[in-house]
Write a protein that holds these residues in place. Structure first.
Motif, mmCIF file in Angstrom:
data_model
loop_
_atom_site.group_PDB
_atom_site.id
_atom_site.type_symbol
_atom_site.label_atom_id
_atom_site.label_comp_id
_atom_site.label_asym_id
_atom_site.label_seq_id
_atom_site.Cartn_x
_atom_site.Cartn_y
_atom_site.Cartn_z
ATOM 1 N N UNK A 142 0.830 -1.210 0.000
ATOM 2 C CA UNK A 142 0.000 0.000 0.000
ATOM 3 C C UNK A 142 0.864 1.260 0.000
ATOM 4 N N UNK A 143 1.983 1.233 0.720
ATOM 5 C CA UNK A 143 2.879 2.385 0.737
ATOM 6 C C UNK A 143 3.621 2.513 -0.585
ATOM 7 N N UNK A 144 3.987 1.410 -1.162
ATOM 8 C CA UNK A 144 4.757 1.432 -2.403
ATOM 9 C C UNK A 144 3.953 1.954 -3.580
ATOM 10 N N UNK A 145 2.620 1.912 -3.457
ATOM 11 C CA UNK A 145 1.784 2.352 -4.571
ATOM 12 C C UNK A 145 1.517 3.853 -4.544
ATOM 13 N N UNK A 146 1.952 4.530 -3.503
ATOM 14 C CA UNK A 146 1.612 5.942 -3.339
ATOM 15 C C UNK A 146 2.809 6.846 -3.621
ATOM 16 N N UNK A 147 2.491 8.123 -3.838
ATOM 17 C CA UNK A 147 3.549 9.113 -4.020
ATOM 18 C C UNK A 147 4.492 9.116 -2.821
ATOM 19 N N UNK A 148 5.786 9.094 -3.102
ATOM 20 C CA UNK A 148 6.798 9.197 -2.048
ATOM 21 C C UNK A 148 6.687 8.092 -1.010
#
Length: 453
Positions: free
Chosen positions: A160-166
């Motif tokens: 989930x974190x890897x799919x978002x900006x920054x």
């Protein structure tokens, strides 16, 4: 022709005047943030806020006009906004942080999603951060960018974190702020923390975010049931937890609070994402993120079972004490408030960080060696700081100091101090983590931080 002797009083006067001039020059530049060689002026984007903000109370929202004028461009963003004070500890500072939600009309019925910076995704929520304690105004965003490097470099970190900006870390850029036409100071305009930043779904009840609001036995995992109030835990996503979601929180907290080191090592994978927990422990030590061990620690889960911490609000880092008035590690105030000198290897009394260190020393040591080759180098981190400060420009630093003369750290921090702090803290962490499997046995894990009043 005879040489005339110069009177002693004249020599004394000339020397005194020279010393006075030198002293004035030194005084004038003792709050300089960049080297003399970086003397060119920088034009920053300008945020104009129009409306009554003088008596804004905590949790109160007001409707104002919002304008963003891009530097050296005709591009403008025009909107209405609901604005409120943002932050916790920072609410007592004379310069305030503001959270803004943009709307298309004065009645604020329809949110306005806009992209305020190249590479960002559209959003209606942003934060104007004053960085009051940090005269450099770059610690928060540079450290967030470093955290994104940590997250992006491990395939075991949450998707989930890897799919978002920054990679779930905030981004921002420097702006000058004008309120009702008057210059208010140097700010950073940043993305807002929350569900969208972390790749969480509003419709999925297994997506939960909580935050610790202080150093106390409840938030440091010495009690098995979470208390939700202003001093303990705060629900972020959703803002009010269902009974089932509260059970998920307490399942996590009970496991940490009741486990021995051996039990934690055997069962932690059923409750936590261990790889990002290890990164958080390393990152907290490296940046010296004192607040990140207790008062300002955020935990997420995307399946209601496996929890993990993320880094946020990183202005009290790289040697700067939380009030901006002194530096680690030698200041008496630090030694008084933190009897261990603010040493974070024992997690500042946070039982979760202590268990992570005690249970996974080999994994921590291995990860440090990887980070030192790829991410944690003095050259890379110092370049991040230098580039960020050059993008602000000395002229904007000095304008900010004139408008806000009480900024506490303007005479103790600058690019040179940051550079020295990066070198010192990397060296200290080399000494700790290079042979952590042995060094971990020297750490006193019985230490508990002074509780937040």
């Amino acid at each position: 022709m005879k040489n005339k002797n110069i009177p002693h009083w004249l020599i004394f006067t000339l020397v005194s005047l020279a010393l006075l001039v030198i002293g004035c020059l030194l005084y004038t530049h003792q709050d300089r943030q960049l080297p003399q060689s970086a003397s060119s002026n920088v034009d920053l984007d300008v945020v104009k806020l129009t409306g009554s903000l003088t008596d804004l109370k905590t949790h109160q929202k007001k409707v104002i006009k919002f304008r963003l004028k891009k530097a050296n461009s005709k591009k403008k963003v025009k909107a209405y906004a609901k604005i409120r004070l943002q932050g916790q500890h920072s609410l007592k500072f004379p310069e305030k942080n503001y959270a803004v939600t943009l709307y298309s009309g004065p009645k604020c019925k329809h949110k306005l999603s806009v992209k305020l910076h190249p590479g960002w995704k559209k959003s209606s929520k942003y934060v104007l951060k004053a960085n009051y304690t940090d005269a450099t105004s770059v610690r928060n965003l540079v450290s967030a960018d470093l955290w994104s490097d940590f997250v992006s470099s491990d395939s075991n970190h949450p998707k989930q974190l890897k799919s978002k900006n920054n990679y779930g870390a905030v981004q921002g850029f420097p702006v000058t702020v004008k309120i009702n036409g008057n210059y208010h100071g140097l700010y950073t305009l940043t993305t807002a923390k929350g569900r969208k930043l972390w790749g969480m779904s509003k419709k999925d009840p297994s997506n939960i975010a909580i935050r610790s609001n202080g150093y106390n036995r409840n938030t440091l995992f010495y009690q098995s049931q979470a208390r939700f109030d202003a001093k303990d835990w705060q629900a972020l996503t959703p803002s009010k937890l269902s009974n089932k979601q509260q059970k998920s929180v307490n399942r996590f907290i009970n496991f940490v609070s009741t486990s021995s080191v051996q039990q934690f090592k055997q069962n932690a994978h059923d409750y936590l994402n261990i790889s990002i927990l290890i990164d958080y422990y390393i990152f907290t030590n490296l940046t010296h993120n004192q607040d990140g061990a207790g008062r300002n620690m955020i935990y997420l889960t995307n399946d209601s079972q496996h929890w993990y911490p993320i880094a946020y609000d990183l202005d009290a880092t790289w040697g700067l004490y939380e009030n901006g008035k002194v530096l680690y590690p030698s200041a008496k105030q630090v030694q008084y408030n933190y009897p261990n000198g603010g040493n974070l290897r024992n997690g500042e009394g946070n039982r979760l960080l202590q268990l992570a260190a005690a249970a996974f020393p080999q994994e921590i040591q291995t990860r440090w060696h990887f980070l030192r080759k790829k991410i944690v180098t003095t050259d890379k981190i110092n370049k991040k700081f230098k580039d960020a400060m050059l993008a602000i420009g000395e002229n904007n630093y000095q304008d900010n100091f004139k408008a806000n003369s009480s900024i506490p750290s303007k005479k103790i921090t600058n690019l040179d101090q940051l550079t020295k702090s990066v070198k010192r803290q990397i060296n200290e962490n080399d000494q700790l983590f290079d042979n952590f499997t042995n060094n971990v046995h020297r750490i006193d894990f019985s230490y508990t931080a002074p509780l937040t009043k």
